[in-house]
Design a protein around this motif. Structure first.
Motif, short mmCIF file in Angstrom:
data_model
loop_
_atom_site.label_atom_id
_atom_site.label_comp_id
_atom_site.label_asym_id
_atom_site.label_seq_id
_atom_site.Cartn_x
_atom_site.Cartn_y
_atom_site.Cartn_z
N PRO A 1 0.80 -1.23 0.00
CA PRO A 1 0.00 0.00 0.00
C PRO A 1 0.83 1.27 0.00
O PRO A 1 0.33 2.33 -0.40
CB PRO A 1 -0.82 -0.12 1.30
CG PRO A 1 -0.85 -1.57 1.59
CD PRO A 1 0.47 -2.10 1.12
N SER A 2 2.09 1.18 0.42
CA SER A 2 2.94 2.37 0.45
C SER A 2 3.67 2.61 -0.87
O SER A 2 4.37 3.61 -1.01
CB SER A 2 3.97 2.24 1.59
OG SER A 2 4.88 1.18 1.32
N ALA A 3 3.48 1.73 -1.84
CA ALA A 3 4.23 1.84 -3.09
C ALA A 3 3.78 3.03 -3.94
O ALA A 3 4.59 3.67 -4.60
CB ALA A 3 4.11 0.55 -3.90
N SER A 4 2.49 3.31 -3.92
CA SER A 4 1.95 4.41 -4.73
C SER A 4 0.52 4.68 -4.30
O SER A 4 -0.12 3.83 -3.66
CB SER A 4 1.97 4.04 -6.22
OG SER A 4 0.98 3.06 -6.49
N PRO A 5 -0.03 5.85 -4.64
CA PRO A 5 -1.45 6.09 -4.35
C PRO A 5 -2.38 5.06 -4.98
O PRO A 5 -3.38 4.68 -4.39
CB PRO A 5 -1.68 7.49 -4.94
CG PRO A 5 -0.35 8.16 -4.88
CD PRO A 5 0.64 7.05 -5.18
N LEU A 6 -2.02 4.57 -6.17
CA LEU A 6 -2.84 3.56 -6.84
C LEU A 6 -2.84 2.25 -6.06
O LEU A 6 -3.89 1.61 -5.89
CB LEU A 6 -2.34 3.33 -8.27
CG LEU A 6 -3.12 2.32 -9.12
CD1 LEU A 6 -4.57 2.76 -9.26
CD2 LEU A 6 -2.47 2.17 -10.49
N ASP A 7 -1.67 1.84 -5.57
CA ASP A 7 -1.59 0.61 -4.77
C ASP A 7 -2.38 0.76 -3.46
O ASP A 7 -3.04 -0.18 -3.02
CB ASP A 7 -0.13 0.28 -4.47
CG ASP A 7 0.60 -0.29 -5.68
OD1 ASP A 7 0.85 -1.50 -5.72
OD2 ASP A 7 0.90 0.48 -6.61
N ILE B 1 -8.77 -3.07 -10.39
CA ILE B 1 -8.49 -1.90 -9.55
C ILE B 1 -7.88 -2.33 -8.22
O ILE B 1 -6.96 -1.70 -7.71
CB ILE B 1 -9.78 -1.08 -9.33
CG1 ILE B 1 -10.22 -0.46 -10.67
CG2 ILE B 1 -9.58 0.01 -8.28
CD1 ILE B 1 -11.55 0.28 -10.62
N GLU B 2 -8.36 -3.43 -7.67
CA GLU B 2 -7.81 -3.92 -6.41
C GLU B 2 -6.36 -4.36 -6.55
O GLU B 2 -5.62 -4.37 -5.56
CB GLU B 2 -8.66 -5.09 -5.89
CG GLU B 2 -10.01 -4.66 -5.35
CD GLU B 2 -10.76 -5.80 -4.69
OE1 GLU B 2 -10.30 -6.96 -4.78
OE2 GLU B 2 -11.82 -5.54 -4.08
N THR B 3 -5.95 -4.74 -7.73
CA THR B 3 -4.57 -5.17 -7.95
C THR B 3 -3.74 -4.10 -8.66
O THR B 3 -2.65 -4.38 -9.16
CB THR B 3 -4.54 -6.47 -8.78
OG1 THR B 3 -5.29 -6.29 -9.98
CG2 THR B 3 -5.12 -7.63 -7.99
N ALA B 4 -4.26 -2.87 -8.69
CA ALA B 4 -3.54 -1.71 -9.25
C ALA B 4 -3.19 -1.89 -10.72
O ALA B 4 -2.22 -1.33 -11.21
CB ALA B 4 -2.27 -1.42 -8.44
N VAL C 1 -9.17 9.39 -4.75
CA VAL C 1 -9.04 9.31 -6.20
C VAL C 1 -8.29 10.50 -6.78
O VAL C 1 -7.59 10.38 -7.79
CB VAL C 1 -10.41 9.12 -6.87
CG1 VAL C 1 -11.23 10.41 -6.84
CG2 VAL C 1 -10.25 8.62 -8.30
N GLY C 2 -8.39 11.66 -6.15
CA GLY C 2 -7.64 12.82 -6.64
C GLY C 2 -6.14 12.58 -6.61
O GLY C 2 -5.42 12.90 -7.56
N LEU C 3 -5.65 11.98 -5.52
CA LEU C 3 -4.23 11.64 -5.41
C LEU C 3 -3.84 10.59 -6.44
O LEU C 3 -2.78 10.65 -7.05
CB LEU C 3 -3.91 11.13 -4.00
CG LEU C 3 -4.05 12.14 -2.87
CD1 LEU C 3 -3.85 11.44 -1.52
CD2 LEU C 3 -3.03 13.26 -3.03
N VAL C 4 -4.72 9.61 -6.63
CA VAL C 4 -4.44 8.54 -7.59
C VAL C 4 -4.32 9.10 -9.00
O VAL C 4 -3.37 8.79 -9.73
CB VAL C 4 -5.55 7.46 -7.54
CG1 VAL C 4 -5.37 6.45 -8.68
CG2 VAL C 4 -5.54 6.75 -6.19
#
Length: 282
Positions: free
Chosen positions: A9-15, A49-52, A78-81
């Motif tokens: 979860p810390s890898a990216s906003p999408l993750d 989406i759950e698996t980025a 979602v804005g950050l993503v």
């Protein structure tokens, strides 16, 4: 059996978004297909989406918030993503653009990103990155949300006449784009001026640039290149470009005459064309 991809979860906003979607879906004791039924999409999309592997849209996020009763978690995420999908070198500018109180931009060839239609933006973004066009388009549309805020920035656009004639996406796309520009007449905080061909040589001939002004921070100058953008708070450069921008405004058509030119180009260049059997008879 479904192959579940482990996410950091810390890898990216999408993750992070994907991990949270899975966690909250499972907490609600819903399978992917069941959640998909609630938000009107497929189980496959939920899984992607759950698996980025797929970027969520704002509409999807709002529907998931309603279905899972999350209190707006995904609408805020979602804005950050979407911002993270922008080119790395552009993200800093997008963040400052969202904070600006006043944006002045000169565009030498294209309509400014905040004023683009989806079809126009899709055509542009698909030229160099067709494999990422959906993600980049969603990010560009997200940037435009700053104009919908209760207190939007003041936006002044000087648009070279060439941008009206540079056909992007085809005839219908350009007609709709110019029509979209005309809708900003109803927004007093948005002003559009066209710099006509008849202006001749001018101070913007080296290319497009933006100046951002803030309530409590120094002004910023931004220009975009092929490889990356350049943003600076150098006072001397900002003073020079601010004076240059004022000269462009003075040389451009008034907002009222600009509207007339946009409407004329829309009708004369991109108006409805008769079919093969509809040409006037001699």
């Amino acid at each position: 059996m479904v192959n579940i991809r482990d996410l950091d979860p810390s890898a990216s906003p999408l993750d992070y978004y994907g991990a949270e979607l899975r966690r909250l879906r499972e907490a609600a004791r819903l399978k992917q297909g069941q959640l998909g039924d609630k938000v009107f999409c497929t189980a496959s999309l939920i899984g992607q989406i759950e698996t980025a592997r797929k970027v969520p849209t704002r509409d999807f996020s709002e529907r998931v918030d309603a279905a899972l009763e999350t209190g707006g978690v995904f609408s805020r995420l979602v804005g950050l993503v979407l911002r993270s999908q922008l080119p790395t070198w552009f993200q800093a500018y997008a963040e400052m653009e969202a904070k600006a109180a006043y944006i002045s931009t000169y565009q030498s060839q294209l309509v400014y990103g905040l004023l683009q239609t989806e079809a126009y933006a899709r055509a542009l973004l698909g030229v160099d990155r067709p494999d990422q066009v959906d993600e980049l388009l969603a990010a560009r549309m997200e940037r435009q949300r700053i104009l919908e805020r209760e207190h939007p920035p003041a936006l002044w656009v000087v648009l070279a006449e060439a941008a009206l004639h540079q056909e992007v996406g085809g005839h219908a796309v350009m007609r709709n784009q110019l029509a979209h520009l005309l809708t900003f007449l109803e927004r007093p905080w948005v002003q559009v001026q066209v710099l006509p061909f008849s202006a001749g040589q001018h101070t913007g001939m080296l290319g497009s640039f933006n100046v951002l002004r803030f309530d409590d921070d120094p002004d910023l100058f931004y220009e975009e290149g092929y490889a990356q953008g350049h943003m600076t708070a150098n006072p001397a450069l900002i003073k020079e470009r601010s004076v240059g921008y004022a000269r462009l405004q003075a040389e451009a058509l008034s907002p009222e005459r600009s509207v007339a030119l946009i409407a004329r180009v829309m009708e004369e260049r991109y108006g409805e064309r008769p079919g093969p059997d509809e040409h006037a008879m001699a």
